[in-house]
Design a protein around this motif. Structure first.
Motif, PDB file in Angstrom:
ATOM      1  N   GLU A  53      -1.879   1.365  12.350  1.00 56.71           N
ATOM      2  CA  GLU A  53      -2.563   0.800  11.467  1.00 56.71           C
ATOM      3  C   GLU A  53      -1.267   1.174  10.226  1.00 56.71           C
ATOM      4  O   GLU A  53      -0.378  -0.409  10.008  1.00 56.71           O
ATOM      5  CB  GLU A  53      -3.724   0.036  10.632  1.00 56.71           C
ATOM      6  N   GLU A  54      -1.437   2.130  10.581  1.00 54.90           N
ATOM      7  CA  GLU A  54      -0.725   2.775   8.606  1.00 54.90           C
ATOM      8  C   GLU A  54       0.836   2.279   9.005  1.00 54.90           C
ATOM      9  O   GLU A  54       1.637   2.431   8.114  1.00 54.90           O
ATOM     10  CB  GLU A  54      -0.833   3.578   7.923  1.00 54.90           C
ATOM     11  N   TRP A  55       1.246   3.281   9.769  1.00 55.36           N
ATOM     12  CA  TRP A  55       2.185   3.362  10.294  1.00 55.36           C
ATOM     13  C   TRP A  55       2.779   2.054  10.640  1.00 55.36           C
ATOM     14  O   TRP A  55       4.328   1.797  10.413  1.00 55.36           O
ATOM     15  CB  TRP A  55       2.214   4.016  12.260  1.00 55.36           C
TER      16      TRP A  55
ATOM     17  N   PRO B  23       0.703  -1.039   0.097  1.00 58.76           N
ATOM     18  CA  PRO B  23       0.345   0.379  -0.028  1.00 58.76           C
ATOM     19  C   PRO B  23       0.302   1.082   0.322  1.00 58.76           C
ATOM     20  O   PRO B  23       0.452   2.469  -0.401  1.00 58.76           O
ATOM     21  CB  PRO B  23      -0.726  -0.476   1.562  1.00 58.76           C
ATOM     22  N   MET B  24       1.411   1.753   0.449  1.00 57.72           N
ATOM     23  CA  MET B  24       2.315   2.028   0.598  1.00 57.72           C
ATOM     24  C   MET B  24       3.689   2.637  -0.891  1.00 57.72           C
ATOM     25  O   MET B  24       3.858   4.010  -1.560  1.00 57.72           O
ATOM     26  CB  MET B  24       4.644   2.383   1.586  1.00 57.72           C
TER      27      MET B  24
ATOM     28  N   ALA C 241      -1.594   9.464   8.770  1.00 63.85           N
ATOM     29  CA  ALA C 241      -1.558   8.219   8.720  1.00 63.85           C
ATOM     30  C   ALA C 241      -2.563   7.487  10.266  1.00 63.85           C
ATOM     31  O   ALA C 241      -1.797   7.974  11.397  1.00 63.85           O
ATOM     32  CB  ALA C 241      -0.472   7.581   8.360  1.00 63.85           C
ATOM     33  N   THR C 242      -2.641   6.235  10.574  1.00 66.28           N
ATOM     34  CA  THR C 242      -3.332   5.853  11.272  1.00 66.28           C
ATOM     35  C   THR C 242      -2.192   4.674  12.007  1.00 66.28           C
ATOM     36  O   THR C 242      -0.716   4.440  11.476  1.00 66.28           O
ATOM     37  CB  THR C 242      -4.981   5.211  11.177  1.00 66.28           C
TER      38      THR C 242
ATOM     39  N   ALA D 241       2.524  -0.537   8.871  1.00 69.65           N
ATOM     40  CA  ALA D 241       2.730  -1.576   7.646  1.00 69.65           C
ATOM     41  C   ALA D 241       3.911  -1.042   7.760  1.00 69.65           C
ATOM     42  O   ALA D 241       4.482  -1.699   6.310  1.00 69.65           O
ATOM     43  CB  ALA D 241       0.887  -1.195   6.692  1.00 69.65           C
ATOM     44  N   TYR D 242       3.958   0.687   7.449  1.00 73.65           N
ATOM     45  CA  TYR D 242       5.526   1.055   7.003  1.00 73.65           C
ATOM     46  C   TYR D 242       6.638   0.832   7.291  1.00 73.65           C
ATOM     47  O   TYR D 242       7.402  -0.021   6.729  1.00 73.65           O
ATOM     48  CB  TYR D 242       4.697   2.532   6.765  1.00 73.65           C
TER      49      TYR D 242
ATOM     50  N   THR E  13      -0.375   9.874  -0.169  1.00 77.91           N
ATOM     51  CA  THR E  13      -0.639   8.550   0.105  1.00 77.91           C
ATOM     52  C   THR E  13      -1.957   9.010  -1.320  1.00 77.91           C
ATOM     53  O   THR E  13      -2.138   9.822  -2.113  1.00 77.91           O
ATOM     54  CB  THR E  13      -1.250   8.501   1.331  1.00 77.91           C
TER      55      THR E  13
END
Length: 284
Positions: free
Chosen positions: A185-187, A48-49, A182-183, A189-190, A265
């Protein structure tokens, strides 16, 4: 993971014996994406990133060339180099292996320094340059006051401690500099993706290299048309750095985007604006 899982990855070897991974996708006019350490050709096209970057910029109607920098991804995990000369020679190796002659380059964040160096040192090969979230000097180099130097030192220490310790609080604090809205969860994932791109030892070396990048003199030598795209609210690399870079490159245009993110994003409006500016610039 077998080669069938990869996106048609090929390999070439530099003069010093380093094996570099690269891939060519699509057809049509060429476009070369200069490398930074946050890539992994076996993973990034589906993460996703980065998915929207390759979907919208390295699209099928362009003959897009991407490669993993030495020290990360599917390239040899040898220590990375802080030398613009090495970055240029590595890109020469990859471009020659892929059969590219003259082409536009696009570089994001650290990769913009490679794009600047290549455009300056190989003017006969670069037709246009696109620089995204870029700067001519790393944080330690551009520090002018004692406070600036302290901030640069803390930033580098945070990066080292975060990635060496694996502490979630430190890691999220670092990720938030790149994706502040970002959320959690997004952090995460990153962070998870970043940790798969290279070794912890190389990660620290990359952080040190990024802090001390200096292509300021080379930026003055760039003569090709150059598009500079930067988020107005970027706290990782302030917009003032983009303005300074635009002042160094004679044939350049600066576009500031309404975003707080260092890495845009795919869902934010600024991303569609960035894509439109890139399309127009390459079609001009």
């Amino acid at each position: 993971m077998t080669p069938s899982n990869y996106d048609a990855v090929r390999f070439c070897q530099t003069a010093d014996g380093t094996r570099l991974a690269y891939t060519v996708t699509g057809s049509g006019p060429p476009l070369v994406s200069t490398a930074n350490w946050l890539t992994h050709l076996g993973l990034d096209r589906r993460h996703p990133m980065w998915t929207h970057w390759y979907r919208d910029l390295m699209r099928d109607s362009r003959r897009g060339l991407r490669y993993d920098e030495r020290g990360c991804g599917l390239s040899d995990w040898c220590p990375p180099s802080a030398s613009p000369q090495v970055w240029v020679e590595d890109l020469d190796t990859v471009a020659d292996a892929a059969g590219y002659d003259t082409f536009p380059v696009i570089g994001t964040a650290q990769a913009a320094a490679t794009a600047i160096a290549y455009a300056a040192m190989r003017p006969h090969r670069v037709s246009r340059a696109i620089l995204i979230s870029s700067h001519a000097q790393g944080r330690q180099v551009r520090a002018r006051t004692e406070l600036d130097r302290r901030v640069a030192g803390v930033d580098l220490d945070l990066a080292k401690v975060a990635w060496q310790s694996g502490d979630p609080g430190f890691l999220r604090a670092y990720a938030a500099q790149f994706l502040p809205n970002a959320t959690a969860e997004e952090w995460d994932a990153y962070i998870a993706f970043t940790r798969r791109t290279t070794s912890p030892e190389n990660m620290v070396r990359f952080f040190q290299m990024i802090a001390t990048i200096d292509v300021f003199p080379l930026a003055r030598q760039v003569r090709c048309p150059t598009l500079i795209l930067h988020s107005r609210g970027d706290t990782r690399v302030p917009a003032t750095d983009a303005r300074e870079l635009a002042s160094l490159i004679n044939d350049s245009q600066l576009v500031l985007l309404d975003s707080p993110n260092h890495l845009l994003t795919g869902a934010e409006p600024a991303w569609a604006e960035l894509v439109r500016h890139v399309d127009d610039f390459l079609a001009d």
